[in-house]
Design a protein around this motif. Structure first.
Motif, PDB file in Angstrom:
ATOM      1  N   UNK A 488      -0.220  -0.113   2.649  1.00  0.00           N
ATOM      2  CA  UNK A 488      -0.183   0.353   1.255  1.00  0.00           C
ATOM      3  C   UNK A 488      -0.846  -0.660   0.341  1.00  0.00           C
ATOM      4  N   UNK A 489      -0.480  -1.948   0.556  1.00  0.00           N
ATOM      5  CA  UNK A 489      -1.024  -2.987  -0.329  1.00  0.00           C
ATOM      6  C   UNK A 489      -2.533  -3.169  -0.106  1.00  0.00           C
ATOM      7  N   UNK A 490      -2.969  -3.089   1.140  1.00  0.00           N
ATOM      8  CA  UNK A 490      -4.399  -3.225   1.406  1.00  0.00           C
ATOM      9  C   UNK A 490      -5.180  -2.032   0.857  1.00  0.00           C
ATOM     10  N   UNK A 491      -4.606  -0.847   0.924  1.00  0.00           N
ATOM     11  CA  UNK A 491      -5.266   0.331   0.337  1.00  0.00           C
ATOM     12  C   UNK A 491      -5.438   0.175  -1.169  1.00  0.00           C
ATOM     13  N   UNK A 492      -4.422  -0.343  -1.820  1.00  0.00           N
ATOM     14  CA  UNK A 492      -4.528  -0.558  -3.278  1.00  0.00           C
ATOM     15  C   UNK A 492      -5.564  -1.637  -3.583  1.00  0.00           C
TER      16      UNK A 492
END
Length: 1146
Positions: A488-492
């Motif tokens: 999730x954090x890498x996608x953001x």
């Protein structure tokens, strides 16, 4: 035709993540290389040898264009393999730095080409990683330029490599050029950053929204209610209202490095008002900037050196401005940071108390902890680097601003907050899982729906994010499911890169609500699956690993300041942070950092344990002194004083009145702080520290503070027990057992009170230490114990003086003690001994209570060893007179023959002396057994009743020996002492080992029995000679003779019983009857003495009584037997005479 750059194909997010991690690894490696080359002990040996100095001078002069064929370099050919092996790590680290530099330059150029919009409050991850990369890159280049011998190392490796492979290393030409270019790193870097300045400045401008709010003085922090949950009590359950949540705990140190390094390189933009404000504030905040660990820059002088090297009229103005800012930093920053630390101590303490009381607030108000940890960590880092790097002498700074005696409290409060987060991790998870699913996902979905246009790639990412957080359930927390939101954090992060470039399909700066809410979601996901890493990110104190001297100094300062004692446990806890300083690109330093962690953690806990034990020792000393005042001997003065009240008034003494026990507890007010109060306060604080945590995890090892404390307590208690004896072998001084027992009880009382302060089983400590004192040596250090020292003193000092100084110390059956006789010729040495003060029943009871049955058995064994040696000497005397004794045994009814034979008998006095010594030893043994019996009957009455029943009712068979040994160990008297039998039997076995044949052994058995019979004859016929000695007089008050010859009664019975049990067929009764017949006939002849002989045998009545004592002492002889061979009238008259004489003497 050039194609347009597609942002999604540039992998900006991935490259920034990888390069930042690699940059930290490169910094770690170059830091280690710098430290190794600075230390001659760690350098390769050939770099320090003087023989190669011409080579190194040549390499420096020619670098980087070195001719390997030069004759000067031929000596390198001999050590080429060693050079390549030793310097390969150094060389390839510089190669990796060059590779890293190339990638950084390429990425920065790509970011410029994409015209990325940087805003730390909007695309937080992108901006922070970008600025971190610049900061790391600049730090790395500066640190590389400060490595000693870098030119020598690189060129030396290349020459050796060329000798080995016939060609130079392909990387060396570019590597040499890089080293030359970055000799003055800022000059080259400023040239590189000219094309990057637009993006850099844009990123810095966004810091203007947060940096001033974070860099506040303490009074403004208090005024705004920063870090205070109670400032707005009505909103205490609400989540903090902020639209830049991750910026709230962003490192102040990191922001200042971004500002300073970026604006040095882009100094032409200092004319901008906002940038000038950031520059000014950052340079006023301190005068030291960290490069890596403890490698720092005196930043103002470094900037001025760079500015002075630049051409332009405006630079002189900048130099002046920097000097003014340096002056202001030196003048005001230490005080500002001191006040900020003072504020943080109270703020963090308040947070810890509230969260401890109401852990449910960790959900909505968890951000406050990360803010507090980040600010406190920055202040500690600031203090360490400024304390270790003083400004030049011409600039005066108040050093007291850097000495913070209360810093341990701040460190402790940080650890307290972190432990609360770890302890209530599930509380935080439950709260934010519900928050993500119930609020964040709903709002995110609404914001996505409101987007006017969203490209496909961005739409896929946003939809995935929304589905992921919407699908969370509290049941996952209850089931202990492992969460992982890294995707999730890498996608953001990727989405930030896609939407921050020019001509993006979805422009993030036009949808700030979406960006800020996604930043909030990222923070919330970290609280669910990334909590430990978030704690390390904001509260890591691994920097202490590289400021070891300051670390030690602060710990010693903490241990010397009683108000900070309770916070001392934080120092070993911080040792567990050191592993955070390591990096996977530099595995070789893990071992040294690991060892440092262990050494400091162990040292801290040992010092703390020693300090607590020292305080306990001081308390014990005070209690022992108070207890000493209550001893009965100190009541004599009070009794005398009260008795004198009834007499006439006497002259008043000028001296001060003696203080009575108990006056130390009288207080007029609570403000009087006595020494005892100070000690108990220190004990309370230190025990709080030791009891704070069960295990301190340092790498893979767990340190248990209470175990350290218990081990030191056992050792100290063991030493205290022996020390309280005050035994001095040279002067033979030793404490009375009763006084030692009183001191031991006082110490144990203090130690029992420890259970109120720390969770330990003090009974386990007693059971571990006190039994050690019952042995000859302890198992801690193999030192002598109470048992060994008292045994040695009683046998080698007291009893030796009793036997040597005849008539001065007498064993009194009436007093149950050894009594010192005060005579005119009594020596000062014996006056000091005061036997009755250490060898009466009361003192021996105290001794039995101290050393227990095991110790008393050891005392008995050693005593019986002395008896056995005396018996051996007696056998030698018997052998010398064997023929005479044999004749006397058969001629006891022939008076004339007996007289003639007695005149031929030799060593009569020696026999009596040795038998008296044996009697004295056995009398002491009997007295000690009585004392042991009294103690055990008081301590274990039911068990003792069982032992007595077994001794009384077990029939006389093979089990009798075992029962007697048990009874003797319990203090009960036996007809024949088992220890005496054991000692004589072991002596017999030693003698038998010297015999070679079985026939010799049989003869020896017959001979031993015969010698035992003749020994009894020898003693019997020698007893009348006692009447001629002055010291044989019987004292009725003592119920004993001055020469201790009354102890012969015990000696005769015990020795006869033991010898005939071991050597004979068990005819003890017959042999004692024979002894009685011989002794009585010999004594009756004393009554036939002529008048002129009466003076020489004036103590015959005292000797008659000895015969009665022998019968009374014997379990085998009766009064009927005595009367059959010795008239009772003589005994009655003898008692009358001696008691009458004693009454006249008194």
């Amino acid at each position: 035709m050039s194609r347009a750059m597609v942002p999604s194909q540039q992998k900006l997010a991935e490259k920034l993540t990888i390069l930042n991690d690699r940059g930290r690894g490169m910094l770690t490696r170059i830091y280690n290389i710098k430290k190794m080359l600075e230390n001659p002990q760690n350098k390769p040996t050939f770099l320090t040898e003087k023989a190669y100095e011409p080579v190194y001078r040549y390499l420096l002069r020619r670098f980087p264009h070195v001719d390997s064929k030069s004759s000067t370099l031929q000596v390198i050919n001999n050590i080429k393999q060693d050079v390549v092996t030793s310097l390969s790590v150094y060389y390839f680290t510089f190669v990796d730095i060059m590779d890293f530099k190339d990638h950084v330059v390429d990425l920065l150029t790509t970011i410029d080409a994409c015209q990325v919009h940087m805003d730390v409050t909007l695309n937080y991850d992108l901006t922070v990683n970008y600025l971190n990369l610049i900061s790391t890159y600049v730090s790395l280049m500066i640190l590389m330029s400060r490595v000693e011998d870098r030119r020598v190392v690189l060129s030396l490796y290349n020459v050796a490599y060329e000798y080995l492979s016939a060609s130079s290393d392909p990387s060396f030409p570019r590597l040499g050029q890089m080293v030359i270019d970055y000799d003055v790193p800022l000059k080259k870097l400023s040239e590189e950053f000219v094309p990057h300045s637009r993006v850099v400045v844009l990123a810095l401008m966004s810091l203007h929204k947060i940096y001033p709010k974070r860099n506040l003085p303490a009074d403004q922090m208090r005024a705004t209610g920063m870090l205070s949950l109670l400032a707005e009590p009505l909103k205490i359950m609400n989540v903090p209202n902020t639209d830049m949540v991750q910026c709230e705990y962003l490192s102040l140190d990191a922001m200042e490095k971004w500002i300073i390094f970026s604006l040095i390189l882009c100094h032409q933009y200092l004319q901008e008002d906002q940038l000038w404000d950031l520059w000014k504030t950052a340079l006023q905040s301190g005068y030291i900037v960290q490069l890596c660990r403890d490698e720092v820059l005196h930043i103002h002088s470094y900037i001025n050196t760079f500015f002075e090297s630049l051409k332009g009229l405006n630079m002189s103005k900048r130099v002046t401005e920097v000097k003014d800012l340096q002056h202001q930093a030196l003048l005001s920053s230490p005080g500002i940071h001191r006040e900020r630390r003072k504020f943080l101590r109270s703020a963090l303490k308040e947070l810890a108390l509230i969260f401890t009381d109401q852990p449910g607030l960790l959900g909505p108000k968890g951000l406050y902890i990360f803010q507090a940890l980040a600010v406190a960590r920055d202040e500690i880092h600031w203090l360490l680097r400024h304390f270790d790097n003083h400004p030049p002498k011409k600039n005066t700074v108040k050093l007291e601003d850097f000495v913070d005696r209360q810093l341990p409290e701040l460190l402790f409060n940080m650890e307290e907050l972190k432990s609360l987060l770890r302890k209530y991790k599930q509380v935080v998870q439950r709260y934010f899982v519900q928050y993500l699913a119930g609020y964040d996902s709903v709002l995110l979905n609404s914001l996505i729906q409101n987007l006017a246009h969203c490209p496909e790639d961005e739409s896929v990412i946003l939809s995935s994010l929304c589905r992921t957080i919407a699908g969370l359930s509290i049941k996952q927390v209850e089931a202990n499911e492992v969460f992982d939101f890294r995707g999730v954090r890498l996608d953001w992060f990727r989405l930030q890169a896609y939407t921050s470039v020019s001509r993006a399909g979805l422009v993030l700066k036009d949808h700030q609500d979406l960006g800020k809410h996604l930043n909030m979601i990222v923070f919330h996901t970290k609280l669910v699956d990334y909590l430990d890493e978030l704690i390390n990110e904001t509260g890591d104190l691994s920097i202490y690993c590289f400021y070891s001297q300051i670390f030690e100094h602060q710990f010693k300062q903490c241990m010397g300041f009683s108000a900070q004692h309770r916070f001392s446990i934080v120092f070993p806890i911080i040792c567990g942070h050191f592993m955070n300083a390591t990096h996977e690109l530099c595995p070789e330093e893990r071992r040294s950092i690991r060892n440092t962690s262990f050494q400091y953690a162990k040292w801290f806990l040992q010092e703390m344990s020693d300090k607590i034990n020292q305080v306990i020792t001081d308390i014990c000393e005070e209690q022992c002194m108070l207890n000493y005042k209550l001893l009965p001997k100190h009541s004599a003065a009070s009794i005398l004083k009260s008795s004198n009240k009834h007499k006439k008034k006497q002259k008043k003494h000028a001296g001060p009145e003696e203080e009575k026990p108990g006056t130390e507890s009288t207080r007029k007010n609570c403000e009087n702080f006595t020494r005892m109060d100070e000690l108990h306060m220190a004990l309370t604080e230190l025990c709080y520290a030791i009891n704070y945590c069960n295990v301190i995890q340092v790498w893979e090892h767990g340190f248990v503070p209470r175990e350290f404390f218990i081990q030191h307590l056992e050792t100290r208690f063991n030493k205290a027990l022996v020390g309280k004896m005050m035994y001095n072998p040279e002067t033979c001084e030793i404490a009375k057992p009763s006084e030692l027992l009183s001191s031991v009880k006082a110490i144990m009382s203090v130690l029992q009170g420890l259970e109120n302060y720390v969770q330990i089983d003090i009974a386990w400590v007693f059971n571990s230490v006190l039994p050690q004192q019952m042995q000859a040596t302890d198992s801690f250090n193999g030192e002598t114990t109470i048992t060994a020292n008292y045994t040695n003193w009683y046998l080698e000092v007291l009893l030796k003086r009793v036997t040597v100084n005849v008539g001065q110390i007498v064993y009194s059956p009436n007093h149950k003690a050894f009594v010192a006789m005060t005579t005119d010729n009594y020596s000062k040495e014996n006056l000091f001994l005061a036997a009755e003060e250490r060898a009466d029943l009361t003192e021996l009871r105290a001794l039995a209570e101290l050393i227990g049955p095991y110790g008393m058995r050891y005392l008995g064994e050693q005593l019986m060893g002395h008896v056995a040696s005396q018996v051996e000497e007696l056998k030698e005397l018997v052998i010398q007179n064997k023929e005479v004794l044999f004749n006397m045994r058969t001629s006891f009814d022939k008076p004339e023959a007996m007289r003639d034979l007695f005149r031929r008998l030799g060593n009569v006095d020696s026999v009596l002396m040795r038998m008296t010594i044996i009697g004295i030893l056995l009398s002491f043994r009997s007295l000690s057994q009585d004392a042991l019996l009294d103690v055990l009957e008081d301590r274990i009455p039911f068990l003792m009743a069982s032992v007595q029943d077994m001794q009384h009712f077990v029939p006389n068979m093979k089990d009798t020996k075992v029962v007697n040994e048990m009874a003797s160990a319990a203090g009960l008297s036996c007809d024949i002492d088992p220890l005496l039998i054991s000692a004589l039997r072991s002596q017999k076995n030693e003698d038998s080992e010297r015999k070679s044949t079985s026939s010799d052994t049989e003869v020896a058995n017959e001979s031993d029995y015969e010698l035992a019979c003749l020994l009894m004859v020898f003693v019997a016929v020698s007893i009348p000679t006692l009447a001629k000695k002055e010291a044989s007089v019987f004292k009725a008050s003592l119920e004993g003779n001055l020469s201790n010859c009354h102890c012969l009664a015990k000696a005769v019975n015990q020795i006869a019983g033991a010898l005939f049990t071991i050597h004979g067929p068990g005819d003890v009764s017959d042999r004692l009857q024979e002894f009685l017949a011989l002794a009585s006939s010999s004594l009756l002849r004393l009554g036939q003495s002529q008048e002129h002989d009466k003076e020489t045998v004036k103590n015959r009545e005292s000797v008659y009584i000895l015969l009665d004592l022998i019968v009374q002492e014997s379990p085998y002889l009766t009064m009927d037997l005595l009367e059959s061979c010795f008239p009772y009238a003589l005994l009655r008259n003898a008692y009358h005479t001696v008691y009458k004489a004693s009454a006249m003497d008194s």
